[in-house]
Design an enzyme around this catalytic site. Structure first.
Site, short mmCIF file in Angstrom:
data_model
loop_
_atom_site.label_atom_id
_atom_site.label_comp_id
_atom_site.label_asym_id
_atom_site.label_seq_id
_atom_site.Cartn_x
_atom_site.Cartn_y
_atom_site.Cartn_z
N HIS A 148 31.98 34.78 50.95
CA HIS A 148 31.78 33.30 50.28
C HIS A 148 31.33 32.34 51.07
O HIS A 148 31.45 31.15 50.92
CB HIS A 148 32.99 33.24 49.61
CG HIS A 148 33.51 34.10 48.46
ND1 HIS A 148 34.57 33.96 47.70
CD2 HIS A 148 32.69 34.94 47.68
CE1 HIS A 148 34.64 34.94 46.61
NE2 HIS A 148 33.37 35.47 46.65
N CYS B 45 17.73 18.45 57.76
CA CYS B 45 18.02 19.88 58.42
C CYS B 45 17.20 20.03 59.63
O CYS B 45 16.24 19.40 60.03
CB CYS B 45 17.12 20.77 57.57
SG CYS B 45 16.78 22.37 58.25
P1 OAD Z 1 43.62 33.15 44.44
O1 OAD Z 1 44.19 31.50 44.50
O2 OAD Z 1 43.02 33.18 43.15
O3 OAD Z 1 44.64 34.12 44.58
C1 OAD Z 1 45.71 34.08 45.76
C2 OAD Z 1 46.46 35.23 45.85
O4 OAD Z 1 47.24 35.17 46.81
C3 OAD Z 1 47.65 35.38 44.61
O5 OAD Z 1 47.54 36.69 43.95
C4 OAD Z 1 48.91 34.97 45.14
O6 OAD Z 1 50.10 35.74 44.47
C5 OAD Z 1 48.59 35.47 46.57
N1 OAD Z 1 49.34 34.77 47.56
C6 OAD Z 1 49.70 33.52 47.68
N2 OAD Z 1 50.81 33.37 48.65
C7 OAD Z 1 50.69 34.44 49.48
C8 OAD Z 1 51.40 34.82 50.53
N3 OAD Z 1 52.24 34.19 51.35
N4 OAD Z 1 51.29 35.94 50.98
C9 OAD Z 1 50.59 36.96 50.32
N5 OAD Z 1 50.00 36.76 49.00
C10 OAD Z 1 50.18 35.40 48.86
O7 OAD Z 1 42.63 33.27 45.65
P2 OAD Z 1 41.32 34.36 45.79
O8 OAD Z 1 41.91 35.67 45.22
O9 OAD Z 1 41.23 34.41 47.43
O10 OAD Z 1 35.79 31.74 45.53
O11 OAD Z 1 40.28 33.59 45.30
C11 OAD Z 1 39.04 34.33 45.06
C12 OAD Z 1 37.97 33.39 45.01
O12 OAD Z 1 38.18 32.47 44.04
C13 OAD Z 1 37.83 32.17 46.04
O13 OAD Z 1 37.23 32.85 47.41
C14 OAD Z 1 37.05 31.28 45.76
C15 OAD Z 1 37.85 31.18 44.46
O14 OAD Z 1 37.22 30.44 43.35
C16 OAD Z 1 34.98 30.69 45.36
O15 OAD Z 1 35.12 29.57 45.92
C17 OAD Z 1 33.59 31.20 45.30
#
Ligand code: OAD
Length: 231
Positions: free
Chosen positions: A107, A134
């Site tokens: 990303h 740029c």
């Molecule tokens: P999310 O915010 O959707 O999910 C975070 C996950 O981490 C959740 O399932 C939480 O339960 C878990 N979590 C929180 N704290 C934690 C900890 N201390 N240890 C382990 N797990 C923990 O974030 P992403 O899945 O990364 O994309 O989101 C995916 C994409 O959505 C991102 O890359 C971003 C966002 O929109 C773009 O901006 C293109």
């Protein structure tokens, strides 16, 4: 005989370094609308607002330290007897600060700026502006080097290749809400890999993994890595 391991990380691995996740209570997408700050249309409409959003986040990440989970993955990569691929959805640099190498930032990254006109990249200034010229083509078309909703994630050919040959796929700290990353476990499994989820709580796709362990990344990840390195 040991075979390669592929790790997909999300915002949850950086949560204990003080960086907000997106969808947890108080997360970034509970405070901002994706349509205002994270789409090509938002940037076309109001580039200053979008740059403000990313400049603020880049600034928060600058002083963040890697945690025990990032460091454990770097240890695994260094000491395991087969390749360990790290694919991250995160745009922070905490894997690298923790010692990991060749991290695939699907990303994008806060560390670079991208020219929307010619596609060249350069080190991100502390505060980025749309009309910064740029360095290659001088166009005033500077954008964050992040993948927005509606855009194609980076390095997908390389990722497909890795997923089709890996023996173990591990998803860490991601909600499984955003594709294509949310479908990687399926591709790996179709190619014969075992699958493991390490997340604070069951994700949207927990049931699809062979095994799932739930708890904070700073506890789960070092424990899992220690077991693997002891084998
Ligand atoms: P999310 O915010 O959707 O999910 C975070 C996950 O981490 C959740 O399932 C939480 O339960 C878990 N979590 C929180 N704290 C934690 C900890 N201390 N240890 C382990 N797990 C923990 O974030 P992403 O899945 O990364 O994309 O989101 C995916 C994409 O959505 C991102 O890359 C971003 C966002 O929109 C773009 O901006 C293109």
């Amino acid at each position: 005989m040991h075979h390669s391991i592929t790790i997909l990380t999300g915002a949850g691995i950086s949560a204990e370094s003080g960086i907000s996740t997106f969808r947890d209570p108080g997360g970034i997408w509970t405070q901002y609308d994706i349509e205002d700050v994270a789409t090509p249309e938002a940037f076309a409409r109001n580039p200053a607002l979008v740059h403000d959003f990313y400049n603020t986040r880049r600034d928060q990440v600058r002083s963040a330290r890697p945690n025990a989970a990032h460091e454990a993955l770097a240890r695994l990569q260094k000491s395991y007897s087969a390749p360990v691929h790290i694919i991250t959805q995160n745009v922070d640099d905490l894997h690298e600060k923790g010692g990991a190498v060749d991290v695939i930032h699907m990303h994008g990254s806060y560390q670079t700026a991208l020219c929307a006109a010619c596609g060249s990249r350069w080190p991100a200034p502390p505060a980025m502006r749309h009309d910064d010229p740029c360095p290659s083509c001088a166009a005033p078309a500077t954008r964050p080097d992040v993948v927005w909703f509606g855009e194609m994630p980076y390095h997908m050919d390389q990722i497909d290749e890795i997923l089709s040959t890996t023996s173990l796929f591990v998803s860490i700290g991601t909600s499984g809400a955003v594709y294509p990353a949310a479908g990687f476990h399926r591709l790996a499994r179709a190619a014969g890999a075992a699958t493991l989820e390490l997340n604070l709580e069951p994700s949207e796709i927990t049931a699809m993994f062979d095994e799932a362990r739930h708890g904070p990344a700073t506890q789960l990840v070092p424990a899992w890595v220690a077991t693997l390195l002891a084998e």
